[in-house]
Design a protein around this motif. Structure first.
Motif, short mmCIF file in Angstrom:
data_model
loop_
_atom_site.label_atom_id
_atom_site.label_comp_id
_atom_site.label_asym_id
_atom_site.label_seq_id
_atom_site.Cartn_x
_atom_site.Cartn_y
_atom_site.Cartn_z
N LYS A 53 0.82 -1.21 0.00
CA LYS A 53 0.00 0.00 0.00
C LYS A 53 0.85 1.26 0.00
O LYS A 53 0.44 2.29 -0.56
CB LYS A 53 -0.92 -0.02 1.22
CG LYS A 53 -1.83 1.19 1.35
CD LYS A 53 -2.70 1.09 2.59
CE LYS A 53 -3.57 2.33 2.75
NZ LYS A 53 -4.42 2.25 3.98
N ASN A 54 2.04 1.21 0.61
CA ASN A 54 2.86 2.41 0.80
C ASN A 54 4.13 2.43 -0.05
O ASN A 54 4.96 3.31 0.13
CB ASN A 54 3.24 2.53 2.28
CG ASN A 54 2.07 2.87 3.17
OD1 ASN A 54 1.72 4.03 3.33
ND2 ASN A 54 1.47 1.85 3.76
N LYS A 55 4.29 1.49 -0.97
CA LYS A 55 5.56 1.37 -1.68
C LYS A 55 5.89 2.57 -2.55
O LYS A 55 7.07 2.92 -2.70
CB LYS A 55 5.58 0.09 -2.51
CG LYS A 55 4.62 0.07 -3.69
CD LYS A 55 4.74 -1.25 -4.46
CE LYS A 55 3.82 -1.26 -5.69
NZ LYS A 55 3.93 -2.55 -6.42
N GLU B 292 5.33 5.71 -1.95
CA GLU B 292 5.94 6.72 -1.07
C GLU B 292 7.39 6.35 -0.78
O GLU B 292 8.28 7.22 -0.77
CB GLU B 292 5.15 6.83 0.23
CG GLU B 292 5.73 7.86 1.19
CD GLU B 292 5.06 7.86 2.56
OE1 GLU B 292 5.54 8.58 3.45
OE2 GLU B 292 4.07 7.11 2.73
N TYR C 2 9.86 11.65 9.15
CA TYR C 2 9.15 10.45 9.60
C TYR C 2 8.84 10.49 11.10
O TYR C 2 8.09 9.65 11.59
CB TYR C 2 9.98 9.20 9.32
CG TYR C 2 10.13 8.80 7.87
CD1 TYR C 2 9.37 9.40 6.87
CD2 TYR C 2 11.03 7.80 7.51
CE1 TYR C 2 9.51 9.01 5.54
CE2 TYR C 2 11.17 7.41 6.18
CZ TYR C 2 10.42 8.02 5.21
OH TYR C 2 10.57 7.63 3.89
N LEU D 280 6.81 2.56 9.12
CA LEU D 280 5.52 1.86 9.09
C LEU D 280 5.21 1.21 10.44
O LEU D 280 4.06 1.23 10.90
CB LEU D 280 5.53 0.80 7.98
CG LEU D 280 5.64 1.32 6.54
CD1 LEU D 280 5.65 0.15 5.55
CD2 LEU D 280 4.52 2.30 6.21
N GLU E 237 4.05 3.85 12.82
CA GLU E 237 2.68 4.26 12.53
C GLU E 237 1.67 3.18 12.92
O GLU E 237 0.49 3.48 13.14
CB GLU E 237 2.55 4.60 11.04
CG GLU E 237 3.32 5.85 10.65
CD GLU E 237 3.36 6.10 9.15
OE1 GLU E 237 3.82 7.19 8.76
OE2 GLU E 237 2.92 5.21 8.38
#
Length: 433
Positions: free
Chosen positions: A11-13, A15, A57, A130, A133
């Motif tokens: 889902k975040n690749k 970014e 981050y 990740l 988060e």
């Protein structure tokens, strides 16, 4: 954890790729030492860019002696470390893609440092983001450490250790899987062979030669006649994957009747001793042991200086062999009127295979990949030699070899994302169990 890490990464690749590209666009090749940039402008710029990304981050960041930076998650003195590097070897020629940019074609990622080592260490940083988060609560801090001089001798780490305590355990994502508990000894020699006056007067040898790789193109000029040879580049610790231009040139010159006998005999010795003899068998250096396998030998530089030809060779010897044994045998086989000088030496290293942290990494690797996680040794030289309490762990999977220092350096997208999954699970096992 109840969150599916693989799906989270997918889902975040994009970014991740965006931030990785920022770092890969910086030509972080070692340069002249400057104030506030001990290894040149490029490595320092890469370090500053990564610290900015890590700060965005939400991590605590700090640069130590302008040489090493870290991003930390969690509080406490005793920390788990992940140590990688942002410096890269020069791009060289033969690229199909811009060397200093992240490119993608057919599910494969390209660019200098995508494998060695920007891709893997940035995957650790993004993976930690990740995890943060997700709301994990580490029982001890994890510190991702970014060096800037691994490719040129790792003189950055003493600058870090001069101000910071060592980790209680660390891994470096800069070698291969599974856990690498031992690294062979390394010794590089220059063999200087002297010739009669005027024998070498018109001999010139040129080419891209470096201890990092098997030379793939050389040109020799003698008495106004030119000899060009082409080989195939490979990392110096995997000479069997390349074709060495030094031995190819030696073969061509030794058979030329215009070459003086003294010079012809020398090139015959080079060919007979080293051509396709990657394990020392040509000069009686075929040492091996069960843990680390065969000795590996690579001629990597041939130069002419006044009345002397200098041949430099890199040797990686088994953990059970002593450097003195290698040197003693080498003295027995070099041509007459030769001198031997050691120009690099690293003793072999070994870490306890039954260490509890090593077992955790092995278990994570086995669970995710289904492959054997028994610890192994390597022919390479990583930060684990210079950083206390450290082993190598990834990023290359079994069968992947000889990619890092070549043109079109690559990493398959699925492998980079699988690395991130492994490293995220490894962090959980090390700091959350």
């Amino acid at each position: 954890m109840t969150v599916n890490i693989k799906n989270l990464i997918e889902k975040n690749k994009e970014e991740f790729y965006k931030d990785l590209d920022k770092v890969m666009q910086i030509e972080s090749v070692k340069g002249d030492s400057l104030d506030n940039a001990p290894f040149g402008i490029g490595p320092k710029q890469a370090l500053e860019e990564v610290m900015k990304i890590a700060s965005d981050y939400g991590f605590k960041t700090h640069i130590v002696n302008d040489a090493v930076g870290y991003a930390q998650f969690g509080e406490g003195d005793d920390y788990i470390g992940i140590v990688g590097h942002l410096d890269v070897v020069p791009a060289g020629d033969g690229w199909s893609f811009p060397p200093f940019k992240l490119s993608k074609k057919d599910e494969r990622l390209y660019g200098r440092g995508i494998l060695d080592n920007k891709g893997p260490i940035m995957s650790c940083l993004f993976g930690l983001k990740l995890l943060k988060e997700m709301g994990i609560k580490p029982i001890k801090p994890v510190r991702i450490i970014f060096g800037t001089d691994e490719e040129s001798g790792s003189s950055d780490l003493p600058l870090y250790l001069a101000e910071e305590r060592a980790p209680i355990f660390a891994f470096t994502p800069d070698c291969k899987y599974p856990v690498v508990y031992g690294e062979r000894g390394i010794v590089n020699y220059t063999i200087s062979t002297h010739f009669d006056s005027n024998v070498l007067q018109d001999l010139i040898i040129k080419g891209d030669q470096s201890s990092a790789h098997v030379p793939d193109e050389l040109t020799a000029t003698f008495h106004e006649e030119s000899y060009q040879v082409l080989g195939k580049r490979s990392p110096s610790n995997a000479p069997e994957l390349g074709e060495n231009a030094i031995t190819t040139l030696a073969k061509k010159l030794s058979k030329n009747k215009e070459i003086p006998n003294q010079l012809s005999h020398y090139f015959s010795w080079v060919e007979e001793s080293f051509s396709e003899k990657h394990y020392g068998e040509g000069i009686g250096l075929d040492f091996e042991d069960e843990d680390s396998g065969k000795l590996i030998l690579t001629p990597y530089e041939l130069t002419v200086k006044h009345n002397t030809i200098q041949l430099s060779i890199a040797i990686r010897y088994p953990v059970s062999t002593k450097e003195e044994e290698v040197t003693e045998q080498l003295h027995k086989v070099v041509p007459k009127d030769s001198e031997i000088k050691i120009i690099r030496q690293l003793k072999s290293t070994s870490f306890p295979k039954d260490n509890s942290h090593v077992k955790k990494l092995s278990r994570v690797y086995e669970q995710i990949t289904g492959l054997d996680g028994a610890p192994v040794t390597t022919t390479g030289a990583t930060y684990a030699r210079f950083f206390p309490n450290t082993v190598a762990f990834g990023p290359s999977f079994p069968g992947q070899k000889g990619i890092a220092h070549n043109s079109d350096e690559y990493m398959d997208e699925k492998d980079l994302l699988l690395n991130m999954e492994i490293y995220m699970e490894a962090i959980l096992a090390l700091v959350c169990d």
